[in-house]
Design an enzyme around this catalytic site. Sequence first.
Site: not given
Ligand code: CA2
Length: 151
Positions: A24, A102
Amino acid sequence: MAKTIYILNGPNLNLLGSREPEKYGHATLKDVEALCRKTAAQYGFGVEFRQSNREGELIDWIHEARAKKSAGIIINAAGYSHSSVSIHDALLAANAPVIEVHITNIHARESFRHHSFVAMAAKASLCGFGIEGYALAIAGLAAMTGAKKKS
Ligand code: CA2
């Protein structure tokens, strides 16, 4: 009065920048908000930037965007993208263009992330551009609504 864009973020995105940077990136949600405010201002948009870990709160904000006649909704519903019929239904009733964002390329990840209920209610979807996807979504929304970039 500047037209307002609602930029909504779903569960766990408050953790951005603190874990899994290889997936991320290092930017925090505050950094994403600053990027969105800067980009939106270039098109004369105001911004409501929100994050919630609760499905119902996200739905209430989608209703609010409709009631306030927002210029559009940019939404990263995170995990709810892949599971929430209720967010899908709320977006269908939004009466404003919806753009899905996303950070990661959901199609290059686990198969349960390949389907998005949000995408089915959206005019456009962006994934895999990192946090820059939010800025691209704002530019796309401006193009859709005829908002011109100010010099
Ligand atoms: O890629 C994306 O933006 C997502 O929406 C992120 C979601 C995931 O479930 C989708 O499939 C794709 C997860 C968000 C969690 O974000 C975090 C960021 C840093 C550390 C832990 C979780």
